[in-house]
Design a protein around this motif. Structure first.
Motif, PDB file in Angstrom:
ATOM      1  N   ALA A   1      76.533  26.062  14.033  1.00 33.92           N
ATOM      2  CA  ALA A   1      77.365  26.237  15.293  1.00 33.92           C
ATOM      3  C   ALA A   1      77.511  27.803  15.474  1.00 33.92           C
ATOM      4  O   ALA A   1      77.614  28.381  16.451  1.00 33.92           O
ATOM      5  CB  ALA A   1      78.370  25.428  15.560  1.00 33.92           C
ATOM      6  N   GLY A   2      78.231  28.500  14.261  1.00 36.03           N
ATOM      7  CA  GLY A   2      78.234  29.994  14.267  1.00 36.03           C
ATOM      8  C   GLY A   2      77.093  30.777  14.505  1.00 36.03           C
ATOM      9  O   GLY A   2      77.383  31.823  15.349  1.00 36.03           O
ATOM     10  N   LEU A   3      75.772  30.313  14.194  1.00 32.63           N
ATOM     11  CA  LEU A   3      74.685  30.995  14.704  1.00 32.63           C
ATOM     12  C   LEU A   3      74.448  30.862  16.081  1.00 32.63           C
ATOM     13  O   LEU A   3      74.130  31.945  16.623  1.00 32.63           O
ATOM     14  CB  LEU A   3      73.367  30.687  13.845  1.00 32.63           C
ATOM     15  CG  LEU A   3      72.127  31.180  14.307  1.00 32.63           C
ATOM     16  CD1 LEU A   3      72.250  32.797  13.767  1.00 32.63           C
ATOM     17  CD2 LEU A   3      71.111  30.374  13.245  1.00 32.63           C
ATOM     18  N   VAL A   4      74.861  29.877  16.727  1.00 30.98           N
ATOM     19  CA  VAL A   4      74.657  29.601  17.926  1.00 30.98           C
ATOM     20  C   VAL A   4      75.563  30.442  19.044  1.00 30.98           C
ATOM     21  O   VAL A   4      75.159  31.069  19.842  1.00 30.98           O
ATOM     22  CB  VAL A   4      74.567  28.152  18.454  1.00 30.98           C
ATOM     23  CG1 VAL A   4      74.638  27.930  19.991  1.00 30.98           C
ATOM     24  CG2 VAL A   4      73.319  27.314  17.884  1.00 30.98           C
ATOM     25  N   ARG A   5      76.602  30.404  18.306  1.00 29.85           N
ATOM     26  CA  ARG A   5      77.542  31.204  18.911  1.00 29.85           C
ATOM     27  C   ARG A   5      77.421  32.724  18.900  1.00 29.85           C
ATOM     28  O   ARG A   5      77.687  33.507  19.830  1.00 29.85           O
ATOM     29  CB  ARG A   5      79.164  30.948  18.357  1.00 29.85           C
ATOM     30  CG  ARG A   5      80.254  31.699  19.099  1.00 29.85           C
ATOM     31  CD  ARG A   5      81.481  31.250  18.427  1.00 29.85           C
ATOM     32  NE  ARG A   5      81.421  31.512  16.982  1.00 29.85           N
ATOM     33  CZ  ARG A   5      82.264  30.977  16.037  1.00 29.85           C
ATOM     34  NH1 ARG A   5      83.259  30.157  16.263  1.00 29.85           N
ATOM     35  NH2 ARG A   5      82.291  31.255  14.726  1.00 29.85           N
TER      36      ARG A   5
ATOM     37  N   GLU B   1      75.985  37.774  21.428  1.00 33.07           N
ATOM     38  CA  GLU B   1      75.332  38.858  21.112  1.00 33.07           C
ATOM     39  C   GLU B   1      73.775  39.208  21.731  1.00 33.07           C
ATOM     40  O   GLU B   1      73.440  40.397  21.998  1.00 33.07           O
ATOM     41  CB  GLU B   1      75.189  39.283  19.644  1.00 33.07           C
ATOM     42  CG  GLU B   1      76.644  39.198  18.912  1.00 33.07           C
ATOM     43  CD  GLU B   1      77.451  40.034  19.400  1.00 33.07           C
ATOM     44  OE1 GLU B   1      77.286  41.138  19.748  1.00 33.07           O
ATOM     45  OE2 GLU B   1      78.644  40.114  18.981  1.00 33.07           O
ATOM     46  N   VAL B   2      73.143  38.210  22.001  1.00 33.08           N
ATOM     47  CA  VAL B   2      71.972  37.978  22.439  1.00 33.08           C
ATOM     48  C   VAL B   2      71.824  37.558  24.055  1.00 33.08           C
ATOM     49  O   VAL B   2      71.593  38.355  24.874  1.00 33.08           O
ATOM     50  CB  VAL B   2      70.969  37.236  21.933  1.00 33.08           C
ATOM     51  CG1 VAL B   2      69.534  37.486  22.588  1.00 33.08           C
ATOM     52  CG2 VAL B   2      70.845  37.949  20.366  1.00 33.08           C
TER      53      VAL B   2
ATOM     54  N   GLN C   1      74.726  40.432  30.799  1.00 30.15           N
ATOM     55  CA  GLN C   1      75.378  41.743  31.117  1.00 30.15           C
ATOM     56  C   GLN C   1      74.645  42.848  31.511  1.00 30.15           C
ATOM     57  O   GLN C   1      74.849  43.595  32.196  1.00 30.15           O
ATOM     58  CB  GLN C   1      76.435  42.145  29.824  1.00 30.15           C
ATOM     59  CG  GLN C   1      77.309  41.107  29.654  1.00 30.15           C
ATOM     60  CD  GLN C   1      78.432  41.424  28.498  1.00 30.15           C
ATOM     61  OE1 GLN C   1      77.910  42.312  27.597  1.00 30.15           O
ATOM     62  NE2 GLN C   1      79.648  40.830  28.413  1.00 30.15           N
ATOM     63  N   GLY C   2      73.420  42.982  30.602  1.00 30.69           N
ATOM     64  CA  GLY C   2      72.473  44.154  31.062  1.00 30.69           C
ATOM     65  C   GLY C   2      71.851  43.990  32.386  1.00 30.69           C
ATOM     66  O   GLY C   2      71.593  44.888  33.115  1.00 30.69           O
TER      67      GLY C   2
END
Length: 661
Positions: free
Chosen positions: A596-600, A605-606, A612-613
């Motif tokens: 879950a932390g990796l998915v978050r 970040e990706v 946003q870009g």
């Protein structure tokens, strides 16, 4: 009135009582207690009438299609065989005792109306499971019990323990229910029906295409609901709920549902030798592990919770060797004495103002202070320890006889390996059961320390129920002969071999525990004045806070524990349930949290960076265009003239370049 009509009323009356209580309980508080007790009592009486009319003869069946499905039909059906009608009587009687007991135990509880309604709904759901002849209708009762247990275990939601326990009970049982549901669909697909009689007919004709897979999927759900290894961890924590709820869950509903389900569909499991061996391994591991864990618990309700897990292991073991008569016989016997023990523990909690067995062992005079609980719990513990002639002796012997029969290769369906596993584990568990039952009795009623607080005589609604349940705890063994005719006709009587093995093991457990308790008592200085002992141990042992009642906490005192001497270095691990929760935390909880932390991280970040870009470019272009839109006509004309000049120059340059080339 026909038998089927009476049978329909049995689960319907508690349901109507629950519905009325939930809707009008707070508006009409004077009717709450009658609405709690009377519908359940009426259902118990009707269940007795249904059992008498059925009489142990051929099953009474009726069915009507509930709704068209386009494929496998779902039918509202009843299947009243000897197993169903007798188990329904147990459910009705225990639920009535719990409701009556609760009128006194929770008389000051502001949430009693919702509590009583949920207990009635719980009872109705279990009765639906017992009488239903269709697996999908049975599943409705199965799942209603799950949600009722969530609310009832979390009744004291103000405490963290109750909130965590209710959530854990719900999630662990649902974990088993996922493969259980898949197994039901696979079974119905092979049989072409959800109706139990048609499924058993398909099994008898060899029509199941995937018997092992189906049996193992169903067994996962049973392991969750009946708290069998490896899904038993929720049941000890569920003791955070009110004690009468514990009695209901352990004696007549919820955990009994899984065992009863296998008993009804035993031919499905017997169609796979591998499934029976897996079931035997599960039962043996559950029996021995829970017996060891019970010897290391300090809380009286946790001792009884691990005891229930072990006794359910006996029932599962009987089913693993193909004897559902022995399994249900022990289910009935256990329901009587385990309800007695939990409700007796509630009287102790009510009288002592503490929920801790260690604290109770530091009080003097509990046996004199609450004689009703003392004598009736003594009866219940003797039945639990399978001391003849109490009920537990006969029902446990029936299980050992079935295991011995299978171990000798005399069973038509069960492999001898399953028989040996259940027999050896059953005898060892008989020793452990007698040991922790003796330990509980000694620590609760023979501990010495501060005088037990006197809050007056315990309510008759509580003590009267104890004496009522003490009767079958003593005399239910006499029903072994008649019940054999109501079940499959197999004898439920003990044999000389199993009697010597089981009773001998129990006697060793009792004597060894008593001898170690005496030695520990002498070593710890039992016999010194209570005030001195309490002062000496106050720095070593923290006081145990009250849990459910406004009674003063009990001063600390010496607490000789024979379980510590019996288990030795294993004591610490057994006290923590052999760290199974920690194992689950490392194998499942932490990896899921890490994932879950990796998915978050990836999302933030990706994925979010790309999003946003993608928005930054149009935003910058819009900003530039916005700057050009000033609204000044002179600026627009100047820009137009400048653009024209630039275009003219560019055109001239291009013309010269072309002319030169």
């Amino acid at each position: 009135m026909s038998t089927t009509t009476l049978a329909v009323l049995v689960p319907l009356l508690p349901f109507l009582g629950a519905l009325t209580g939930l809707l009008f309980g707070r508006a009409a508080p004077g009717f709450v207690r009658p609405l709690a007790v009377l519908p359940t009592l009426a259902a118990a009486v009707l269940a007795v009438f249904v059992a008498v009319r059925q009489g142990g003869g051929p099953a009474i069946e009726t069915a009507t299609e509930l709704t068209p499905t386009g494929s496998v039909p779902i039918e509202l059906s009843l299947d009243l065989d000897g197993f169903a009608v007798v188990v329904a009587v147990l459910v009705g009687v225990v639920a009535t005792c719990v409701q009556l007991y609760s009128t006194a135990y929770l008389r000051e509880d502001p949430r009693y109306p919702s509590y009583a309604a949920l207990v009635s709904l719980f009872t109705s759901a279990m009765l639906l499971v017992v009488y239903s002849g269709d697996l999908m209708v049975l599943l409705v009762g199965w799942e209603i019990m799950g949600i009722c247990s969530y609310f009832l275990v979390g009744h004291y939601w103000e405490t963290e323990a109750a909130r965590s326990a209710s959530l854990k009970a719900f999630l662990v049982t649902k974990l088993g229910d996922v493969p259980f549901l898949i197994g039901l669909f696979a079974l119905a697909t092979d049989a072409g029906s959800f109706q139990i009689t048609k499924i058993l007919g398909t099994v008898a004709s060899g029509g199941l295409d995937h018997p092992t897979l189906i049996a193992l999927l169903l067994l996962a759900g049973v392991a969750g609901k009946s708290a069998q290894f490896p899904l038993q961890t929720w049941l000890p924590d569920a003791m955070a709920g009110p004690t009468p709820v514990s009695a209901l869950i352990h004696a007549a509903t919820m955990v009994a549902a899984g065992v009863y389900f296998i008993a009804r569909l035993l031919p499905v499991f017997a169609a796979s030798q591998a499934a029976l061996v897996v079931m035997a391994v599960m039962a043996a591991t559950t029996m021995v592990g829970s017996g060891l864990a019970a010897l290391a618990q300090d809380d009286i309700k946790r001792v009884l919770a691990y005891s229930t897990i072990g006794q359910l292991g006996y029932m599962t073991g009987a089913l693993a060797v193909g004897d559902r008569g022995a399994a249900v016989f022990h289910l009935l016997s256990h329901g009587a004495f385990k309800a007695l023990l939990f409700l007796g523990a509630g009287v102790i909690i009510h009288a002592a103002g503490t929920n801790s067995l260690a604290a109770m062992s530091r009080m003097d005079g509990l046996a004199k202070r609450i004689p009703d609980a003392f004598w009736t719990m003594t009866v219940g513990l003797l039945a639990l320890a399978a001391i003849p002639p109490f009920a537990g002796f006969f029902s446990k012997e029936a299980v050992l006889v079935a295991a011995e029969h299978a171990a000798g290769g005399h069973s038509d369906s069960a492999p001898s390996a399953a028989g040996w596993l259940v027999l050896v584990a059953g005898v060892l568990t008989a020793l452990l059961t007698a040991a922790y039952a003796t330990r509980l009795w000694l620590m609760a009623f023979r501990g010495r320390g501060a005088a037990a607080p006197d809050h007056g005589k315990e309510p008759l609604a509580m003590t009267g129920v104890l004496w009522l349940l003490a009767i079958p705890s003593v005399a239910f063994g006499l029903a072994a002969g008649p019940l054999a005719d109501w079940f499959d006709g197999k004898e439920l009587s003990p044999t000389l071999t199993t009697s010597i093995l089981g009773t001998g093991a129990a006697a060793i457990g009792v004597m060894l525990t008593y001898a170690l308790w005496q030695r520990a008592a002498a070593k710890d200085g039992i016999g010194v004045p209570a005030s001195v002992a309490a002062a000496e141990s106050a720095a070593e042992t923290p006081e145990v806070a009250e849990v459910t009642h406004d009674h003063p906490a009990v001063p600390a005192g010496p607490a000789p524990d024979p379980g510590r001497a019996l288990l030795g270095p294993l004591y610490r691990h057994a006290a923590d349930g052999f760290h199974l929760d920690a194992v689950y935390d490392r194998l499942f909880v932490r990896p899921v949290r890490a994932a879950a932390g990796l998915v978050r991280f990836l999302d933030r970040e990706v994925v979010e960076a790309y999003v946003q870009g993608a928005g930054i470019g149009p935003r910058l272009l819009g900003s530039l265009v916005r700057r050009a839109q000033t609204g000044n006509v002179q600026s627009y004309l100047s820009a137009l003239l400048a653009g024209a000049v630039v275009l003219a120059i560019a055109t001239a340059v291009l013309a010269n370049v072309n002319a030169g080339s």
